[in-house]
Design an enzyme around this catalytic site. Structure first.
Site, PDB file in Angstrom:
ATOM      1  N   LEU A   1       0.854  -1.178   0.000  1.00 58.75           N
ATOM      2  CA  LEU A   1       0.000   0.000   0.000  1.00 58.75           C
ATOM      3  C   LEU A   1       0.894   1.233   0.000  1.00 58.75           C
ATOM      4  O   LEU A   1       1.968   1.228   0.604  1.00 58.75           O
ATOM      5  CB  LEU A   1      -0.902   0.036   1.245  1.00 58.75           C
ATOM      6  CG  LEU A   1      -2.037  -0.982   1.348  1.00 58.75           C
ATOM      7  CD1 LEU A   1      -2.797  -0.751   2.644  1.00 58.75           C
ATOM      8  CD2 LEU A   1      -2.973  -0.915   0.157  1.00 58.75           C
ATOM      9  N   ASP A   2       0.442   2.294  -0.661  1.00 57.67           N
ATOM     10  CA  ASP A   2       1.174   3.553  -0.586  1.00 57.67           C
ATOM     11  C   ASP A   2       1.320   3.977   0.869  1.00 57.67           C
ATOM     12  O   ASP A   2       0.461   3.665   1.708  1.00 57.67           O
ATOM     13  CB  ASP A   2       0.422   4.651  -1.341  1.00 57.67           C
ATOM     14  CG  ASP A   2       0.293   4.361  -2.827  1.00 57.67           C
ATOM     15  OD1 ASP A   2       1.136   3.614  -3.355  1.00 57.67           O
ATOM     16  OD2 ASP A   2      -0.649   4.883  -3.451  1.00 57.67           O
ATOM     17  N   GLN A   3       2.381   4.693   1.158  1.00 57.78           N
ATOM     18  CA  GLN A   3       2.644   5.113   2.527  1.00 57.78           C
ATOM     19  C   GLN A   3       1.464   5.868   3.129  1.00 57.78           C
ATOM     20  O   GLN A   3       1.116   5.681   4.301  1.00 57.78           O
ATOM     21  CB  GLN A   3       3.898   5.989   2.578  1.00 57.78           C
ATOM     22  CG  GLN A   3       4.279   6.439   3.987  1.00 57.78           C
ATOM     23  CD  GLN A   3       5.592   7.204   4.007  1.00 57.78           C
ATOM     24  OE1 GLN A   3       6.319   7.236   3.027  1.00 57.78           O
ATOM     25  NE2 GLN A   3       5.893   7.828   5.134  1.00 57.78           N
TER      26      GLN A   3
ATOM     27  N   THR B   1      -1.692   5.614   2.394  1.00 60.52           N
ATOM     28  CA  THR B   1      -2.929   4.830   2.407  1.00 60.52           C
ATOM     29  C   THR B   1      -2.955   3.923   3.628  1.00 60.52           C
ATOM     30  O   THR B   1      -1.948   3.280   3.954  1.00 60.52           O
ATOM     31  CB  THR B   1      -3.048   3.973   1.139  1.00 60.52           C
ATOM     32  OG1 THR B   1      -2.982   4.816  -0.008  1.00 60.52           O
ATOM     33  CG2 THR B   1      -4.355   3.209   1.109  1.00 60.52           C
TER      34      THR B   1
ATOM     35  N   ARG C   1      -5.965   6.160  -7.469  1.00 56.40           N
ATOM     36  CA  ARG C   1      -5.659   7.591  -7.486  1.00 56.40           C
ATOM     37  C   ARG C   1      -5.606   8.133  -8.920  1.00 56.40           C
ATOM     38  O   ARG C   1      -6.134   9.203  -9.228  1.00 56.40           O
ATOM     39  CB  ARG C   1      -4.324   7.831  -6.762  1.00 56.40           C
ATOM     40  CG  ARG C   1      -4.360   7.380  -5.316  1.00 56.40           C
ATOM     41  CD  ARG C   1      -2.979   7.260  -4.702  1.00 56.40           C
ATOM     42  NE  ARG C   1      -2.346   8.572  -4.533  1.00 56.40           N
ATOM     43  CZ  ARG C   1      -1.122   8.723  -4.031  1.00 56.40           C
ATOM     44  NH1 ARG C   1      -0.408   7.651  -3.677  1.00 56.40           N
ATOM     45  NH2 ARG C   1      -0.609   9.935  -3.902  1.00 56.40           N
TER      46      ARG C   1
END
Length: 294
Positions: free
Chosen positions: A129-131, A133, A229
């Site tokens: 996961l993106d940081q 998120t 996104r």
């Protein structure tokens, strides 16, 4: 390492060779070791590659340290690992926003390190996961199951459901975004919708409309970098707090990986794990007055 499996009742008869290579996706090198060392047992007896197995039989696989060299993962803080599901092969943890899934260097601690500390053993990253998120992250507990879980992700057999708060409103309650995603030539940190990009499919459902924003649920058929996104920005509805893609500034990126569900690769058990995020809920419009649909 020793792994024992009872093949499920709906298991289709197949050769050991097919089981290891095509069903469980064990890498070629490890299949070679199993075959040469006679470390494949059915109901306690060694068998060769051509042996056919069927439902309810017990399969035993033996691995030495040279077969799967152990991963070196520095232990983090076990108290920061919120583990929601664990069995012999995999673990699911809840990642807070602004915590990385894994570190970019040996000295950088992230969720992977905290989960390893809680389990007192290394864990392997299956997806990220993106940081910014928050939400559910799946880890493998051994290298045996790692390629199999990776294949399940590639084949869209591990389903991921997200919540997002986006700018503006949509004309439809449900729709599908099917737009390929590629690199942005002008900014290496960004992705864009591009004709020559990789296939990317996002299912969107409107949950609640606010005066200037909309709460939606997203289900992914593919797992491209920044997929949700990029897709939402392409439609002119960037996620609130996503300054990289033109969203308004907020206390956090309003994207949360709420649910994972899949069929366990060895037991056929249906696994469904959900988790809410307090910080996500607190940053919704009129949080104290609204009743949330999740």
């Amino acid at each position: 390492m020793e792994f024992n499996f009872i093949l499920p009742k709906n298991f289709k008869e197949q050769s050991i060779s097919h089981l290891l290579a095509e069903t469980w996706f064990i890498p070629r090198k490890q299949r070679h070791f199993l075959r040469m060392k006679r470390h494949i047992l059915v109901n306690g007896e060694p068998v060769n590659d051509n042996y056919r197995v069927s439902a309810s039989q017990q399969i035993t696989l033996l691995f030495d340290h040279e077969d799967f060299p152990e991963l070196n993962v520095p232990f983090g803080d076990a108290k920061q690992a919120e583990i929601l599901y664990e069995d012999e092969h995999l673990v699911i943890a809840n990642k807070p926003e602004q915590m990385k899934t894994h570190g970019n260097s040996k000295d950088e601690l992230a969720l992977q390190n905290h989960v390893a500390a809680a389990l007192k053993q290394p864990v392997y990253v299956v997806h990220r996961l993106d940081q910014a998120t928050s939400g559910l992250v799946l880890f493998a507990k051994n290298q045996f199951v790692l390629p199999l879980l990776g294949q399940l992700f590639e084949k869209n057999k591990i389903h991921r459901q997200y919540l997002a708060l986006v700018k503006g409103h949509f004309p439809k309650e449900q729709f599908i975004i099917n737009q390929p995603i590629g690199n942005d030539r002008h900014d290496k940190s960004r992705r864009i919708v591009a004709k020559g990009g990789q296939e990317a499919i996002t299912h969107v459902e409107v949950l609640q409309r606010f005066p200037h924003s909309t709460l939606i649920r997203c289900l992914l058929d593919t797992g491209r970098t920044h997929q949700i996104r990029v897709h939402l920005t392409h439609l002119g509805h960037p996620i609130v707090g996503d300054v990289l893609y033109g969203g308004t500034r907020n206390n956090r990126l309003m994207l949360h990986a709420q649910e994972l569900y899949f069929k366990h690769p060895f037991t056929d058990q249906h696994i469904k794990i959900s988790v809410d995020s307090q910080t996500f809920s607190e940053n919704l419009p009129d949080f104290s007055a609204q009743k949330r649909p999740f």
